[in-house]
Design a protein around this motif. Structure first.
Motif, PDB file in Angstrom:
ATOM      1  N   ARG A   1       1.896   3.675  11.175  1.00  0.00           N
ATOM      2  CA  ARG A   1       1.561   2.480  10.539  1.00  0.00           C
ATOM      3  C   ARG A   1       2.086   2.100   9.113  1.00  0.00           C
ATOM      4  O   ARG A   1       2.188   1.184   8.399  1.00  0.00           O
ATOM      5  N   PHE A   2       3.135   3.160   8.656  1.00  0.00           N
ATOM      6  CA  PHE A   2       3.782   3.236   7.514  1.00  0.00           C
ATOM      7  C   PHE A   2       5.208   2.601   7.766  1.00  0.00           C
ATOM      8  O   PHE A   2       5.825   3.107   8.627  1.00  0.00           O
ATOM      9  N   THR A   3       5.278   1.676   7.231  1.00  0.00           N
ATOM     10  CA  THR A   3       6.597   0.846   7.267  1.00  0.00           C
ATOM     11  C   THR A   3       7.947   1.772   6.670  1.00  0.00           C
ATOM     12  O   THR A   3       8.989   1.693   7.441  1.00  0.00           O
ATOM     13  N   PHE A   4       7.802   2.462   5.746  1.00  0.00           N
ATOM     14  CA  PHE A   4       8.621   3.303   5.235  1.00  0.00           C
ATOM     15  C   PHE A   4       8.361   4.581   4.813  1.00  0.00           C
ATOM     16  O   PHE A   4       6.795   4.759   4.262  1.00  0.00           O
TER      17      PHE A   4
ATOM     18  N   PHE B   1       1.046  -1.104  -0.035  1.00  0.00           N
ATOM     19  CA  PHE B   1      -0.014  -0.168  -0.069  1.00  0.00           C
ATOM     20  C   PHE B   1       0.946   1.132  -0.020  1.00  0.00           C
ATOM     21  O   PHE B   1       1.882   1.243   1.102  1.00  0.00           O
ATOM     22  N   VAL B   2       0.889   2.034  -0.971  1.00  0.00           N
ATOM     23  CA  VAL B   2       1.422   3.285  -1.234  1.00  0.00           C
ATOM     24  C   VAL B   2       0.665   4.612  -0.970  1.00  0.00           C
ATOM     25  O   VAL B   2      -0.563   4.566  -1.795  1.00  0.00           O
ATOM     26  N   CYS B   3       0.866   5.431  -0.239  1.00  0.00           N
ATOM     27  CA  CYS B   3       0.142   6.598  -0.363  1.00  0.00           C
ATOM     28  C   CYS B   3       0.946   7.754  -0.511  1.00  0.00           C
ATOM     29  O   CYS B   3       2.308   7.870  -0.108  1.00  0.00           O
ATOM     30  N   THR B   4       0.451   8.755  -1.233  1.00  0.00           N
ATOM     31  CA  THR B   4       1.212  10.068  -1.544  1.00  0.00           C
ATOM     32  C   THR B   4       0.320  11.161  -1.076  1.00  0.00           C
ATOM     33  O   THR B   4      -0.748  11.368  -0.983  1.00  0.00           O
ATOM     34  N   THR B   5       1.086  12.113  -0.571  1.00  0.00           N
ATOM     35  CA  THR B   5       0.852  13.246   0.014  1.00  0.00           C
ATOM     36  C   THR B   5       1.621  14.663  -0.081  1.00  0.00           C
ATOM     37  O   THR B   5       2.747  14.373  -0.106  1.00  0.00           O
ATOM     38  N   ASN B   6       0.922  15.887  -0.229  1.00  0.00           N
ATOM     39  CA  ASN B   6       1.897  16.964  -0.156  1.00  0.00           C
ATOM     40  C   ASN B   6       1.939  17.574   1.205  1.00  0.00           C
ATOM     41  O   ASN B   6       2.189  18.733   1.353  1.00  0.00           O
ATOM     42  N   LEU B   7       0.847  17.023   2.003  1.00  0.00           N
ATOM     43  CA  LEU B   7       0.684  17.804   3.321  1.00  0.00           C
ATOM     44  C   LEU B   7       1.145  16.730   4.425  1.00  0.00           C
ATOM     45  O   LEU B   7      -0.141  16.346   5.195  1.00  0.00           O
ATOM     46  N   MET B   8       2.307  16.510   4.669  1.00  0.00           N
ATOM     47  CA  MET B   8       2.835  15.516   5.576  1.00  0.00           C
ATOM     48  C   MET B   8       2.431  16.017   6.963  1.00  0.00           C
ATOM     49  O   MET B   8       2.183  15.157   7.844  1.00  0.00           O
ATOM     50  N   ASP B   9       2.356  17.204   7.260  1.00  0.00           N
ATOM     51  CA  ASP B   9       2.546  17.876   8.398  1.00  0.00           C
ATOM     52  C   ASP B   9       0.924  17.648   9.242  1.00  0.00           C
ATOM     53  O   ASP B   9       0.502  17.730  10.279  1.00  0.00           O
ATOM     54  N   SER B  10      -0.059  17.218   8.273  1.00  0.00           N
ATOM     55  CA  SER B  10      -1.328  17.397   8.514  1.00  0.00           C
ATOM     56  C   SER B  10      -1.870  15.735   8.813  1.00  0.00           C
ATOM     57  O   SER B  10      -3.103  15.341   9.253  1.00  0.00           O
ATOM     58  N   ILE B  11      -1.011  14.773   8.616  1.00  0.00           N
ATOM     59  CA  ILE B  11      -1.275  13.344   9.007  1.00  0.00           C
ATOM     60  C   ILE B  11      -1.305  12.934  10.189  1.00  0.00           C
ATOM     61  O   ILE B  11      -0.661  13.297  11.155  1.00  0.00           O
ATOM     62  N   ASP B  12      -2.229  11.976  10.533  1.00  0.00           N
ATOM     63  CA  ASP B  12      -2.548  11.759  12.136  1.00  0.00           C
ATOM     64  C   ASP B  12      -1.335  10.557  12.505  1.00  0.00           C
ATOM     65  O   ASP B  12      -0.812  10.038  11.585  1.00  0.00           O
ATOM     66  N   GLN B  13      -0.881  11.018  13.597  1.00  0.00           N
ATOM     67  CA  GLN B  13       0.306  10.336  14.273  1.00  0.00           C
ATOM     68  C   GLN B  13       0.050   8.768  14.158  1.00  0.00           C
ATOM     69  O   GLN B  13       1.043   8.027  13.980  1.00  0.00           O
TER      70      GLN B  13
END
Length: 265
Positions: A170-173, A153-165
């Motif tokens: 849960r992200f391996t990398f 599962f790959v997620c892409t985002t331009n708003l890393m600071d808004s991601i839930d802790q």
């Protein structure tokens, strides 16, 4: 089930499914990615190939190569790539967005596909800032889906600071994508504009490339698409001028110019 059978029939007939990799206007190479990661990309890809599962968060500015790397991973693992965007999942009906999330994971697992969720921040935003109940339930459903999913599962985002802790854990990398380094800009220009002839890279071109500190692989792709659509060949100076035009419209560049103007005033 019906949709899966239709996709399988398309593959048997040699047709390309909707999740097939996009045509790439530029030559792809991991060396043309400027990433910040604890582990080298080839090692991560080899681990995914060996284990068959993992969750990855690609974050950074548009055009830095996030989607292209997901496509590369799918090719290396010889798996289909299933791409979903926020707009594919959002519904105006209560509870239907969560149902479509669950269906997304089930379909990807059934197809043994690499699942790419673009604009993932829409469903992984920090729950502490949620203003509506459904925003919390959507994040909860996404987290549960990530926990249950046995594939890649790959997620892409331009708003890393808004991601839930909780999502970040849960992200391996977690891999940050940055604009090209100076030597990468030059190398990519040699490949894309000079046909691999490094001797044609003049000092004037080097100096102009050195000023394009926000240049990304996506900018080279944008110029190459123009070339392909217009069916013309650009001279190196013209190619560079188009890259400079792409660079000028970037928000980071416009804001920097504005701050410089205010400072000089």
């Amino acid at each position: 089930l019906i949709e899966r059978q239709l996709r399988n029939a398309d593959q048997a007939l040699g047709r390309q499914p909707d999740a097939a990799a996009r045509p790439t206007p530029t030559q792809y190479s991991l060396d043309m990615l400027n990433v910040a990661s604890r582990y080298e990309l080839p090692r991560i890809i080899a681990a995914l190939k060996a284990r068959g599962h993992g969750t990855l968060c690609f974050h950074g500015a548009p055009g830095t190569g996030k989607t292209a790397l997901a496509e590369h991973i799918a090719r290396e693992l010889d798996r289909p790539l299933m791409v979903r965007r926020a707009s594919d999942l959002v519904s105006k009906f209560v509870g239907e967005t969560e149902q479509q999330m669950a269906a997304m994971f089930r379909e990807a697992e059934a197809e043994k596909a690499v699942l790419l969720l673009d604009e993932a921040d829409s469903f992984l935003q920090d729950r502490r800032h949620a203003q509506r109940t459904y925003e919390v339930t959507e994040v909860n459903e996404m987290l549960q889906g990530m926990e249950r999913f046995a594939g890649i599962f790959v997620c892409t985002t331009n708003l890393m600071d808004s991601i839930d802790q909780a999502a970040l854990r849960r992200f391996t990398f977690k891999i940050q994508f940055r604009p090209l380094r100076p030597e990468q800009r030059e190398r990519m220009f040699v490949v894309e504009a000079l046909g691999g002839d490094e001797a044609a890279l003049t000092e004037s071109i080097r100096a102009r490339l050195a000023k394009l500190d926000q240049l990304c692989p996506g900018d080279f792709a944008a110029v190459q698409r123009q070339v392909q659509i217009l069916c013309e060949t650009l001279a190196p100076e013209e190619f560079l001028a188009q890259l400079e035009a792409e660079h000028r419209i970037k928000p980071e560049v416009r804001e920097a110019r504005g701050m410089g103007f205010l400072h000089s005033a």
